[in-house]
Design an enzyme around this catalytic site. Structure first.
Site, short mmCIF file in Angstrom:
data_model
loop_
_atom_site.label_atom_id
_atom_site.label_comp_id
_atom_site.label_asym_id
_atom_site.label_seq_id
_atom_site.Cartn_x
_atom_site.Cartn_y
_atom_site.Cartn_z
CE LYS A 279 26.06 -21.52 49.88
NZ LYS A 279 27.44 -22.17 50.57
NE ARG A 353 28.52 -26.48 60.35
CZ ARG A 353 29.82 -25.74 60.26
NH1 ARG A 353 30.55 -25.26 61.28
NH2 ARG A 353 30.34 -26.02 59.00
#
Length: 496
Positions: A279, A353
């Protein structure tokens, strides 16, 4: 804060402050009218000056009101009498608590729960007082070397009801409000902790402590157990971190033995760097909040345990860090999930996920009546819905309606988004059964579509709380959402 319920006349309360409501057009609530008579029209004279207009959230603090035993009287605007609804009532409560923050260790009587609110009973009005008082005064200062300079605010809050016959209903509201406030505060505390403190092991310890204090069942599965279960997707996320992963399983068994449980699954990424798909540095500190799904499950368990809900509930929390390292999963790697389905990892920053899918497969063993997963899953959901509503996806319309209704009831709202088959093709992979991302378009939907592939054996819903789990900027901090929604949903399932 210490809470109590009382019926009685407000002018005789020897408190630091008495809080009463006033409406627009210079109209008194019943409690304010009593104080006006006791003060021989003093409050009426104040209203005629126009110092408070009665609009929702307006306040005026008065000192040494004649004929009133309390040292102060706080007038709080409620809006138009015939239009007093949940929103105006809650706004008035927040304004009242905010106005009293300058007091020091104060003993306060609040008479706003006596005021009729459309379609709401005494228990609801009292519960709102407790919830909003605790939420508005919440502070996280564990890491401050010196306490913040300022007043302690309210120490004791006595909630007044109109008649003695209302006391039992008020006590019910008090219990409900305190239980929910405790759950929300617990979730906030966990979310606000620094990530070097709130590790997967720490979350497991907190689950065990909660189990000990509230009579829950808990099992913490270690890395070796997770490997034996074949949770290759979950383990793929953990490979870059020195912190060992945990799979926390909590059980609240207060329903009938034959009753199938509701299962809550909470994403517990205690810090998310993005992994190899790193990130940007700006605001990366806020990735400590990537475990707020897990925090909300723990907070909900605390609330329902304190309410002693007659329901069977299971909580499953896969927790780990997502870190870059020589051992970390790479873009292009293929993982084999517990279900046997294979996943091509195109972006290691779509890791939530990957841990949730194995937890959803694990949930099958409980033969659930419904499964709800909670996750700070996608920035796309923030773009779509902002910070007011959580995103809701479900493979069962009736379950989705239950959750939407619970959110509206708890003022912790969600908005349903589509889960159409049309989106599934975005997850196609040339090298595995599916990819872990589906491109920029409809990112929150394709993430939910991914999860749906592991939730085909039961009624399932997914709450994307990326926009609602915490606030940034001046008010930075965890919100405790969606503990109110989940608690209300479970209360309704339990018939309470």
């Amino acid at each position: 804060m210490e809470f109590s319920i009382k019926s009685g006349t407000p002018e005789k309360q020897r408190k630091d402050c008495v809080v009463v409501g006033v409406f627009e057009a210079r109209k008194f609530s019943d409690a304010a009218a009593v104080l006006d008579r006791a003060s021989q029209g003093y409050l009426g004279d104040i209203l005629r000056t126009g110092d408070i207009d009665g609009k929702p959230g307006s306040t005026l603090l008065l000192h040494s009101v004649p004929g009133v035993a309390a040292g102060r009287v706080l007038l709080v605007g409620l809006g138009k009498e015939r239009e007093l609804d949940e929103h105006s009532y809650r706004k008035a409560l927040r304004a009242a608590i905010k106005a009293l923050h300058t007091l020091d260790d104060a003993d306060v009587a609040i008479c706003l729960a006596e005021v009729p609110v459309k379609k709401r009973d005494t228990a609801w009005r009292v519960a709102q007082v407790v919830e909003i008082a605790e939420d508005s005064t919440y502070r996280f200062d564990r890491f401050k070397s010196k306490p913040a300079n300022g007043k302690k605010g309210i120490a004791k809050l006595q909630v007044h009801v109109t008649r003695r016959s209302d006391v039992a209903e008020g006590e019910k509201g008090l219990r409900q409000g305190k239980a929910l406030a405790a759950g929300v505060s617990f979730a906030k505390d966990l979310g606000n902790l620094a990530p070097n403190y709130c590790t997967p092991s720490y979350l497991a310890e907190q689950a065990e402590a909660l189990s000990d204090s509230h009579g829950l069942q808990v099992e913490v599965l270690e890395k070796e157990d997770i490997e034996k279960l074949g949770m290759g997707s979950f383990l793929g996320v953990t490979k870059g971190s020195v912190q060992p992963p945990k799979l926390i399983v909590l059980q609240h068994r207060k329903g009938k033995k034959s009753q199938k449980p509701v299962v809550l699954v909470g994403k517990g990424i205690t810090f998310d760097t993005g992994g190899i798909s790193l990130k940007p540095g700006a605001d990366m500190d806020e990735m400590k909040y990537d475990m707020c799904g897990a925090a909300s499950v723990l907070g909900t368990f605390k609330a329902i345990a304190e309410l002693d809900l007659p329901l069977n509930v299971v909580g499953i929390i896969p927790t780990c860090e997502n870190m870059p390292d020589g051992n970390a999963t790479r873009p292009g790697d293929v993982l084999t999930s517990m279900s046997g389905q294979t996943i091509e990892v195109l972006n290691t920053d779509a890791e939530g996920r990957l841990i949730l899918c194995d937890a959803l497969t694990y949930a099958e063993r409980f033969e659930p009546q419904a499964v709800v997963d909670v996750a700070t899953l996608t920035g796309a959901c923030v773009i779509a819905l902002g910070h007011h509503a959580s995103g809701l996806f479900s493979n069962k319309d009736s379950l989705a309606e239950e959750l939407l209704d619970a959110g509206n009831e708890a003022y912790d709202r969600a908005w349903r988004l589509p889960l159409w088959d049309d989106y599934q093709s975005q997850l196609d992979s040339n090298f595995a059964d599916m990819a872990n991302i589906g491109g920029r378009a409809g990112g929150s939907i394709t993430a939910a579509c991914f999860l749906s592939r592991f939730a085909k054996k039961y009624d399932w819903a997914h709450l994307d709380i990326a926009g609602t789990a915490w606030k940034s900027g001046k008010e930075k901090g965890a919100t405790g959402r969606p503990v109110p929604l989940l608690t209300e949903f479970l209360k309704q399932r339990a018939g309470k």
